[in-house]
Design a protein around this motif. Structure first.
Motif, short mmCIF file in Angstrom:
data_model
loop_
_atom_site.label_atom_id
_atom_site.label_comp_id
_atom_site.label_asym_id
_atom_site.label_seq_id
_atom_site.Cartn_x
_atom_site.Cartn_y
_atom_site.Cartn_z
N MET A 1 -14.69 -0.82 -6.77
CA MET A 1 -13.57 -1.76 -6.87
C MET A 1 -13.14 -2.18 -5.46
N ALA A 2 -12.96 -3.49 -5.26
CA ALA A 2 -12.60 -4.00 -3.94
C ALA A 2 -11.21 -3.52 -3.55
N GLU A 3 -11.05 -3.24 -2.28
CA GLU A 3 -9.75 -2.80 -1.76
C GLU A 3 -8.77 -3.96 -1.86
N SER A 4 -7.55 -3.67 -2.31
CA SER A 4 -6.57 -4.75 -2.48
C SER A 4 -6.12 -5.27 -1.12
N ARG A 5 -5.72 -6.53 -1.12
CA ARG A 5 -5.24 -7.15 0.11
C ARG A 5 -3.96 -6.47 0.60
N HIS A 6 -3.11 -6.06 -0.33
CA HIS A 6 -1.90 -5.33 0.06
C HIS A 6 -2.29 -4.04 0.80
N HIS A 7 -3.24 -3.32 0.26
CA HIS A 7 -3.65 -2.05 0.88
C HIS A 7 -4.21 -2.30 2.27
N CYS B 1 3.05 -13.66 -1.36
CA CYS B 1 2.17 -14.66 -1.98
C CYS B 1 0.79 -14.65 -1.33
N LEU B 2 0.75 -14.39 -0.02
CA LEU B 2 -0.53 -14.32 0.69
C LEU B 2 -1.29 -13.05 0.35
N LEU B 3 -0.57 -11.96 0.14
CA LEU B 3 -1.22 -10.66 -0.01
C LEU B 3 -1.60 -10.33 -1.45
N SER B 4 -1.05 -11.04 -2.41
CA SER B 4 -1.33 -10.75 -3.83
C SER B 4 -2.56 -11.52 -4.30
N ASP C 1 11.10 -6.13 -7.65
CA ASP C 1 10.69 -4.73 -7.50
C ASP C 1 9.35 -4.63 -6.78
N GLY C 2 8.46 -5.58 -7.08
CA GLY C 2 7.14 -5.55 -6.46
C GLY C 2 7.15 -5.85 -4.98
N LEU C 3 8.25 -6.42 -4.47
CA LEU C 3 8.35 -6.74 -3.06
C LEU C 3 8.83 -5.57 -2.20
N LEU C 4 9.33 -4.51 -2.83
CA LEU C 4 9.93 -3.42 -2.07
C LEU C 4 8.97 -2.75 -1.10
N PRO C 5 7.74 -2.37 -1.51
CA PRO C 5 6.84 -1.72 -0.55
C PRO C 5 6.55 -2.58 0.68
N LEU C 6 6.42 -3.87 0.50
CA LEU C 6 6.17 -4.76 1.64
C LEU C 6 7.40 -4.83 2.53
N ALA C 7 8.59 -4.90 1.93
CA ALA C 7 9.82 -4.90 2.72
C ALA C 7 9.94 -3.62 3.54
#
Length: 517
Positions: free
Chosen positions: A1-7, A354-357, A406-412
């Motif tokens: 599985m490809a590594e996610s852009r967020h990761h 939006c760029l990372l998802s 809620d999904g924005l919290l780790p990036l923040a």
């Protein structure tokens, strides 16, 4: 599985990141002390609307547009915007800078003067384009104001990001692909911005004097949408029938420029019937679906700074996407400068996510669903039980908004960790608070303020505008800053005179050459 852009992004260091580059363009009407659109020319003290780098006009001679330079922090951008406001407010005399997106009192098209840019060919082209908007759509919708937020990421980040993704394109093409990746997700999520920042639930009765509409009467001179967030972005705002025939593709740069270019070269029967001249004077640039690229109304645009007489499509195709322009933001009538710090910081967080998802291409069926979600939130978004179509099922807008936030919290948290502060968590919390306390939603605040004061749209916005004017005029403004602005204004007037003196080509020849380029 490809590594996610967020990761992948979360493995970066703060030095790999490099931060945001940002700027804002803020529009606003000049109005008289009675709350009627100003009939006076663009103030000479503000310089030339054609050549001034920070103060110009949009559609109307009365519609100011204030432009910050590119800044590397929210604070620097807002300081710049506030300085421009301080200078402008000191040179408006008895006039007022309207604080809301929906306009002041109007008296039909004739009351809205089209912007003038002098006798140079470029200046005349800008005026004829606006004449074209008038004959195509009328002037009323062109009196609406908003804030455009411009965001880019530095080349240092793009170099690290390209290496991390293992991409081997040229940096120019890679950046363009990535900005369109961001744009696709923006289109999926832009309804959220209309919920969180829409601030035009009401309008002056003069705006709809000759229109059919389904608004409710607030008082004698005000209509409103009971659950509306942004009448500016709805059916009474930016829209037209010819553009409904377009299918501008935001999936990648090549299809975007191709579909826009096609619209500029596709005749439209109703515009052909009007013609390009009336009584020997040009009244539109051409008779195509679009006169130029900027006529296409969209919530977001990929942008590239143009060189003199260069068209936006040419700049994009030659040098690629430089930045993203978010165009769907209402003016914040509670802010003296129309935008706020927490709003800008949230936009940065939102756009980066939006760029990372994941961002697959948008097909026709999804495109239609996205447009429906956007329109529904604009018209009824304050009803948090409103059903949005997501993943093939209906989801309440309040629930969908909470999930996105809620999904924005780790990036923040990551951005704050790198900076050693709480900027993005605070900006995110300010938006979460709107969902837990819906009275904090800007469109609800506007309606509540009018209700509590017993004022209609015209009176309430005029009062807020006067309050902001007093605040900005009373704030300290360094003599050196004032002198700098005065010098820029004088230089812009001189630059316009030089352009006019240098132009020897007849305008009809210039226009023909422009259309062929």
């Amino acid at each position: 599985m490809a590594e996610s852009r967020h990761h992948i992004f979360h493995q970066f260091s703060g030095s790999d990141w490099g931060g945001f580059l940002k700027g804002v363009e803020k529009e606003g009407l000049r109005v008289d002390r009675d709350g009627f659109i100003a009939q006076t020319p663009h103030p000479r003290a503000l310089g030339s609307a054609l050549t001034h780098p920070a103060i110009t006009t949009d559609y109307s001679e009365s519609l100011l547009e204030l432009i910050t330079p590119v800044c590397s922090s929210t604070g620097a951008m807002l300081d710049s915007l506030r300085d421009i406001h301080r200078f402008v407010q000191r040179h408006l005399g008895d006039e007022v800078f309207w604080a809301a997106s929906m306009p002041c009192e109007l008296d039909g098209d004739a009351s809205i003067p089209i912007a003038e840019y002098g006798s140079s060919n470029i200046g005349r082209l800008k005026h004829v384009y606006r004449q074209g908007l008038s004959v195509r759509y009328g002037r009323m919708m062109q009196s609406i104001a908003g804030a455009h937020y411009n965001l880019s990421l530095p080349d240092g980040f793009w170099t690290h990001w390209q290496s991390a993704l293992g991409d081997r394109q040229s940096l120019k093409d890679f950046k363009s692909d990535q900005y369109f990746w961001l744009i696709r997700n923006f289109r999926r999520r832009s309804w959220l911005l209309m919920l969180l920042f829409g601030a035009s639930p009401a309008l002056d009765a003069s705006f709809v004097a000759d229109m059919k509409h389904d608004l409710s009467r607030f008082n004698q001179n005000t209509w409103h949408g009971a659950d509306a967030t942004s009448l500016r972005m709805g059916d009474l705002g930016y829209h037209n029938n010819a553009q409904s025939s377009l299918n501008i593709c935001f999936n990648e740069l090549s299809t975007y420029t191709q579909t826009l270019d096609r619209a500029i070269h596709t005749p439209w029967p109703a515009y052909e019937a009007i013609g390009t001249r009336r009584d020997g004077e040009f009244i539109q640039i051409n008779t195509s679906v679009l006169q130029i690229e900027n006529e296409y109304y969209s919530a977001v645009r990929p942008k590239r700074t143009t060189e003199r007489e260069e068209k936006p499509i040419q700049a994009l195709e030659t040098r690629g996407v430089e930045y993203i322009e978010v165009r769907c933001l209402d003016l914040d009538p509670f802010s003296p400068v129309g935008v706020s710090e927490s709003q800008v910081d949230f936009l940065d967080l939102f756009l980066l996510d939006c760029l990372l998802s994941d961002s697959p291409r948008i097909g026709d069926a999804e495109c239609e669903r996205l447009d429906d979600n956007y329109k529904d939130v604009v018209a009824h978004g304050r009803n948090l039980q409103l059903a949005l179509c997501q993943g093939g099922r209906g989801t309440a807008v309040g629930e969908a908004a909470s999930a996105l936030l809620d999904g924005l919290l780790p990036l923040a948290e990551r951005l704050d960790d790198w900076a050693g502060d709480n900027t993005y968590r605070s900006a995110l919390q300010a938006q979460r608070d709107k969902l837990t306390s819906p009275s904090l939603i800007p469109s609800a605040r506007v309606t509540q303020a009018m209700t509590e004061t017993g004022m209609g749209h015209r009176e309430w916005v005029q009062a807020m505008s006067l309050q902001h004017q007093q605040t900005l005029r009373e704030e300290a403004f360094a003599a050196t800053s004032m002198a700098d602005f005065e010098q820029i204004s004088e230089r812009s007037l001189s630059d316009q005179r030089a352009m006019e003196a240098a132009d020897t080509q007849p305008f009809d020849e210039f226009l023909a050459q422009y259309l062929q380029s």
